[in-house]
Design an enzyme around this catalytic site. Structure first.
Site, PDB file in Angstrom:
ATOM      1  N   GLU A 263       0.898  -1.175   0.000  1.00 40.74           N
ATOM      2  CA  GLU A 263       0.000   0.000   0.000  1.00 40.74           C
ATOM      3  C   GLU A 263       0.921   1.205   0.000  1.00 40.74           C
ATOM      4  O   GLU A 263       1.619   1.454   0.973  1.00 40.74           O
ATOM      5  CB  GLU A 263      -0.919  -0.059   1.223  1.00 40.74           C
ATOM      6  CG  GLU A 263      -2.052   0.938   1.164  1.00 40.74           C
ATOM      7  CD  GLU A 263      -1.722   2.195   1.934  1.00 40.74           C
ATOM      8  OE1 GLU A 263      -1.364   3.208   1.282  1.00 40.74           O
ATOM      9  OE2 GLU A 263      -1.805   2.153   3.156  1.00 40.74           O
ATOM     10  N   CYS A 300      -2.787   7.602   5.060  1.00 36.47           N
ATOM     11  CA  CYS A 300      -2.748   7.228   3.642  1.00 36.47           C
ATOM     12  C   CYS A 300      -4.051   7.588   2.940  1.00 36.47           C
ATOM     13  O   CYS A 300      -4.089   7.670   1.708  1.00 36.47           O
ATOM     14  CB  CYS A 300      -2.455   5.738   3.502  1.00 36.47           C
ATOM     15  SG  CYS A 300      -3.377   4.693   4.633  1.00 36.47           S
TER      16      CYS A 300
END
Length: 504
Positions: A263, A300
């Site tokens: 990720e 994020c």
């Protein structure tokens, strides 16, 4: 429970040192000394994980569920010590660390419940058809099986939920895969105390000690050795695009390539549609400022880009966001390196002809203040640097002339973790027009909300097309994340005595 740091690595139940050490760099409190990991530590941990797999990979779901719950219990028993050192090392507030600890133990318990139900195994059975013409069909059974030892890299921005006992570790252990964690040097003390909790759970459950190892610090050679070790079967990673892509390439270059579940980053665009900005543009702008600066923007899913039409309603949205950002106090960032990267990211916007500064601040040391800029759709699409993630409280408004520009911009975005539509009833047609594009761009699409905050549940998807993640068919959050560390095996005409327990 009083905890004492050893400064050592945990490898197959033993706390071991190396020849070199490093010193932590906390935002407050005393620095601590930790052993530096080496390729030899990696090799020992991987060999122990492979040995443990022959037991743990074939254990019952009840055994693994008991282990996951025991880890959660041991973490909670160390709650005070974890919060104390977590605050010191990361600079995050106590409330945030307490909440993150709850998320960490909550997902361990959720995964325990989930594997007990057994649905994740996707069991299938096609019964034999011996009389079928022109050819008979054999008896075929299929079930998901664990893949083997998994490497996990701790994340800087989540000392608990995405690190030592975080989502990747919990998912791999739930699947039946031993784990080797490379701890993040930003919070080694937090990582060690959590590792102590896992070690205690291993002992109380009577499991093979190689089921979990933690290797602290280490230079690039440690990460390289870990992802290229022949006994590692998959890698879980949360971090920067540059670092993640380098590890991804190493996994692909192996003689036996393995999946790299990385990720990597996202700007998480928000589209503020015309009727919504007209009716409540000020409120949306204020809400965006709060989401943009939550945790100093170190999420994020931080919504770094807002798309809004030209005109007085769009101007009011921008003004409201800027005014709200002015009231946000300076915040401590996770590390000096992240603070430096934030300032460097901001410098990409300063002095660019096509970028208008709305709110510009100076950040010094480990602290960060919010910044806001705006540009036009064509300028954004022509300048790739404007679409690169800035990890911190920086926002960019992209102004468009109408629906055609919105769709063109949506098509021009790279892969994202999230995309958001702020809309009212009169925006339904435009929303429907954008949806097919956004479905191809993002793993999670929101309406009238802000993407910061990721619910750990069955339906959550935390992933998306590259560069948001390296495997668009997977998620790093939620029960579906367990499937990353499983593979389907088919059994043909297999006697019951030879079948896995879950198929008997």
């Amino acid at each position: 429970m009083t905890m004492t740091l050893t400064g050592k690595h945990l490898i197959a139940g033993d706390w071991v040192m190396g020849d070199a050490t490093f010193t932590s760099e906390p935002s407050s409190g005393e620095a601590n000394t930790f052993s530096v990991g080496t390729p030899a530590h990696v090799n020992a941990a991987c060999e122990a994980a492979e040995e443990a797999f022959w037991e743990y990979g074939y254990s019952t779901r009840e055994t693994r569920a008991k282990f996951l719950n025991a880890i959660a219990d041991e973490i909670e028993a160390r709650a005070e010590a974890i919060t104390k050192i977590g605050v010191e090392e990361s600079g995050l507030p106590e409330g945030r660390l307490n909440g993150e600890r709850g998320r960490t133990t909550g997902q361990l318990r959720l995964f325990a419940d989930h594997i007990l139900k057994g649905d994740y195994l996707d069991k299938r059975h096609d019964e034999a058809l011996p009389d079928r013409q022109p050819l008979p069909r054999p008896d075929l059974k299929m079930v998901q099986r664990p893949i083997g030892p998994v490497a996990v890299f701790g994340a800087s921005n989540f000392p608990l939920a995405f690190s030592t006992a975080g989502g990747d570790t919990a998912a791999a252990l739930a699947a039946g895969c031993p784990v080797v964690v490379k701890g993040h040097s930003a919070h080694p003390g937090t990582g060690e105390i959590v590792a102590q909790a896992i070690d205690a759970a291993i002992k109380s459950c009577g499991l093979h000690p190689g089921v979990f190892s933690l290797i602290q610090g280490g230079k690039r050679d440690v990460g390289t050795t870990l992802v290229q070790h022949p006994l590692i079967r998959a890698v879980g990673f949360t971090g920067s695009l540059g670092g993640g892509r380098a590890l991804f390439d190493l996994c692909a270059q192996r003689p036996d390539p393995i999946p790299f579940f990385g990720e990597l980053g996202s700007v998480n665009p928000m589209f503020i549609l015309p009727e919504a900005v007209k009716a409540r543009g000020k409120a949306i702008g204020e809400g965006w400022a709060g989401s943009l600066t939550m945790g100093a923007g170190q999420f994020c899913t931080n919504p770094g880009i807002a798309v809004v039409q030209e005109g007085p309603e769009g101007d009011a949205f921008v003004s409201a966001a800027a005014e709200a950002l002015k009231g946000v106090a300076t915040q401590c960032m996770l590390t000096d390196g992240i603070a430096d990267a934030y300032r460097n990211g901001k410098s990409r916007f300063d002095g660019r002809n096509a970028v208008e500064p709305v709110l510009v601040t100076d950040s010094e040391g480990r602290n960060a203040s919010p910044n806001l800029y705006q540009t036009r759709v064509d300028a954004y699409l022509q300048d790739h640097a404007l679409g690169e993630e800035v990890f911190g409280p920086l926002g960019l408004v992209v102004r468009v002339d109408g629906p055609d520009d919105m769709e063109k911009l949506a098509r021009g975005f790279e892969g994202q973790l999230t995309a958001t539509l702020h809309m009212d009833d009169g925006d339904t047609a435009l929303g429907a027009r954008l949806m097919p594009v956004l479905e191809r761009k993002a793993g999670r699409i929101l309406v009238n909300g802000f993407p910061t905050g990721v619910e750990v549940c069955d339906a959550m998807v935390h992933g998306g097309p590259y560069p948001a993640s390296t495997n668009f068919g997977a998620t790093s959050v939620g029960t579906l994340s367990i499937r990353r560390f499983l593979r389907p095996v088919c059994y043909q005409n297999m006697p019951d005595d030879l079948l896995p327990g879950d198929l008997k």
